[in-house]
Design a protein around this motif. Structure first.
Motif, short mmCIF file in Angstrom:
data_model
loop_
_atom_site.label_atom_id
_atom_site.label_comp_id
_atom_site.label_asym_id
_atom_site.label_seq_id
_atom_site.Cartn_x
_atom_site.Cartn_y
_atom_site.Cartn_z
N GLN A 12 0.83 -1.21 0.00
CA GLN A 12 0.00 0.00 0.00
C GLN A 12 0.87 1.26 0.00
O GLN A 12 0.59 2.21 -0.72
CB GLN A 12 -0.94 0.01 1.21
N ARG A 13 1.94 1.26 0.79
CA ARG A 13 2.87 2.41 0.79
C ARG A 13 3.45 2.63 -0.61
O ARG A 13 3.52 3.77 -1.08
CB ARG A 13 4.04 2.15 1.74
N LEU A 14 3.90 1.55 -1.23
CA LEU A 14 4.49 1.65 -2.56
C LEU A 14 3.45 2.10 -3.59
O LEU A 14 3.74 2.94 -4.44
CB LEU A 14 5.11 0.31 -2.96
N ASP A 15 2.23 1.56 -3.50
CA ASP A 15 1.16 1.97 -4.42
C ASP A 15 0.81 3.45 -4.24
O ASP A 15 0.65 4.18 -5.22
CB ASP A 15 -0.11 1.13 -4.21
N ASN A 16 0.70 3.90 -2.99
CA ASN A 16 0.37 5.30 -2.72
C ASN A 16 1.46 6.22 -3.28
O ASN A 16 1.16 7.26 -3.87
CB ASN A 16 0.20 5.55 -1.22
N ALA A 17 2.72 5.84 -3.08
CA ALA A 17 3.83 6.65 -3.60
C ALA A 17 3.79 6.70 -5.12
O ALA A 17 3.95 7.76 -5.73
CB ALA A 17 5.17 6.08 -3.10
N ARG A 18 3.53 5.55 -5.76
CA ARG A 18 3.47 5.49 -7.22
C ARG A 18 2.31 6.34 -7.74
O ARG A 18 2.47 7.09 -8.69
CB ARG A 18 3.31 4.04 -7.69
N GLU A 19 1.15 6.22 -7.10
CA GLU A 19 -0.02 7.01 -7.53
C GLU A 19 0.25 8.51 -7.41
O GLU A 19 -0.13 9.28 -8.29
CB GLU A 19 -1.25 6.61 -6.73
N GLY A 20 0.92 8.93 -6.34
CA GLY A 20 1.27 10.34 -6.18
C GLY A 20 2.22 10.80 -7.27
O GLY A 20 2.07 11.90 -7.82
N LEU A 21 3.18 9.95 -7.60
CA LEU A 21 4.13 10.28 -8.67
C LEU A 21 3.41 10.40 -10.01
O LEU A 21 3.60 11.39 -10.74
CB LEU A 21 5.23 9.22 -8.75
N ILE A 22 2.58 9.43 -10.33
CA ILE A 22 1.85 9.45 -11.61
C ILE A 22 0.98 10.70 -11.69
O ILE A 22 0.92 11.36 -12.74
CB ILE A 22 1.01 8.17 -11.78
N ALA A 23 0.32 11.06 -10.61
CA ALA A 23 -0.52 12.27 -10.59
C ALA A 23 0.33 13.51 -10.85
O ALA A 23 -0.07 14.41 -11.60
CB ALA A 23 -1.26 12.39 -9.27
N ALA A 24 1.53 13.57 -10.24
CA ALA A 24 2.41 14.72 -10.42
C ALA A 24 2.94 14.82 -11.85
O ALA A 24 3.23 15.91 -12.34
CB ALA A 24 3.58 14.66 -9.43
N LEU A 25 3.03 13.69 -12.55
CA LEU A 25 3.56 13.66 -13.91
C LEU A 25 2.48 13.85 -14.98
O LEU A 25 2.79 14.12 -16.13
CB LEU A 25 4.26 12.32 -14.18
N SER A 26 1.25 13.73 -14.57
CA SER A 26 0.13 13.75 -15.51
C SER A 26 0.11 15.03 -16.35
O SER A 26 0.15 16.14 -15.83
CB SER A 26 -1.18 13.62 -14.74
N GLY A 27 0.05 14.83 -17.67
CA GLY A 27 -0.12 15.94 -18.59
C GLY A 27 1.11 16.78 -18.85
O GLY A 27 1.00 17.83 -19.49
N LEU A 28 2.27 16.38 -18.38
CA LEU A 28 3.47 17.19 -18.61
C LEU A 28 3.90 17.14 -20.07
O LEU A 28 3.92 16.08 -20.69
CB LEU A 28 4.64 16.69 -17.75
N SER A 29 4.25 18.28 -20.60
CA SER A 29 4.81 18.35 -21.96
C SER A 29 6.30 18.01 -21.87
O SER A 29 6.88 17.94 -20.78
CB SER A 29 4.65 19.76 -22.52
N GLU A 30 6.92 17.83 -23.03
CA GLU A 30 8.35 17.54 -23.06
C GLU A 30 9.16 18.71 -22.47
O GLU A 30 10.10 18.49 -21.71
CB GLU A 30 8.80 17.25 -24.49
N SER A 31 8.77 19.93 -22.79
CA SER A 31 9.51 21.09 -22.25
C SER A 31 9.34 21.17 -20.73
O SER A 31 10.27 21.54 -20.02
CB SER A 31 9.12 22.39 -22.94
N GLN A 32 8.16 20.84 -20.23
CA GLN A 32 7.96 20.83 -18.77
C GLN A 32 8.77 19.71 -18.12
O GLN A 32 9.38 19.92 -17.08
CB GLN A 32 6.47 20.67 -18.46
N ALA A 33 8.79 18.54 -18.73
CA ALA A 33 9.53 17.40 -18.18
C ALA A 33 11.03 17.69 -18.13
O ALA A 33 11.73 17.18 -17.25
CB ALA A 33 9.26 16.15 -19.00
N ASN A 34 11.52 18.50 -19.06
CA ASN A 34 12.96 18.77 -19.14
C ASN A 34 13.38 20.09 -18.50
O ASN A 34 14.56 20.42 -18.50
CB ASN A 34 13.40 18.71 -20.60
N PHE A 35 12.43 20.84 -17.96
CA PHE A 35 12.73 22.12 -17.30
C PHE A 35 13.55 21.89 -16.03
O PHE A 35 13.23 21.03 -15.21
CB PHE A 35 11.42 22.84 -16.94
#
Length: 176
Positions: A12-35
């Motif tokens: 559950q800890r690992l799943d919660n951490a992964r879900e938070g990460l995925i949410a933070a990454l959602s919808g990022l453009s390439e320029s945002q990902a590389n900023f």
């Protein structure tokens, strides 16, 4: 004892951490990902590459741990350990081998997802007590048993998710 309850709590800890990460990454453009907020800072893509590298290393460590002599246990509870890892007020320098090398966000995320699958399978297939019976020294936190290494892995992901969120709030963060 590494009971079913402990395994489920760890997953559950690992799943919660992964879900938070995925949410933070959602919808990022390439320029945002590389900023990069500053020349010495890591980009979001670099942070995810770092996470994938570290989690690959953790899998190797946990698999190797069973053949190593016991190195003692971390003295604090799993909850305290998790909180210490997540706490961004204490800064740590990642070892050079865990620094990002410029891989694209998508490939690092794919690698991270695959490694997470390996970690989940290790947890599910381990006999009761397995991860509590073996320990190895962590470079920052000292001796930790295998369960604690995996708790720290979830905390490490949560810590860097906070860093990603901070990066996204930077004044010069690209709009698109």
């Amino acid at each position: 004892m590494h009971s079913l309850e402990e395994k489920n709590e760890l997953l559950q800890r690992l799943d919660n951490a992964r879900e938070g990460l995925i949410a933070a990454l959602s919808g990022l453009s390439e320029s945002q990902a590389n900023f990069k907020p500053s020349p010495e800072a890591w980009s979001v893509a670099g942070i995810v590459e770092h996470l994938a590298t570290v989690e690959d290393f953790v899998v190797m460590r946990v698999e190797k741990m069973a053949s190593e002599p016991d190195d003692g246990n971390f003295k604090d509870s799993d909850v305290v350990l998790f909180d210490k890892v997540v706490d961004r007020s204490a800064k740590f320098q990642a070892p050079e081998r865990a620094h990002p090398t410029g891989k694209p966000l998508a490939s690092s995320l794919e690698r991270l997802v695959a490694t997470r699958g390996k970690i989940a399978e290790l947890i599910r297939s381990a006999p009761d007590g397995h991860f509590r019976q073996h320990s190895m020294r962590h470079p920052v936190f000292g001796p930790m048993d295998g369960h604690q290494w995996l708790v720290a892995t979830a905390g490490h992901c949560a810590r860097h998710t906070q860093q990603i969120i901070e990066t996204k709030t930077e004044l010069n963060f690209p709009r698109k």
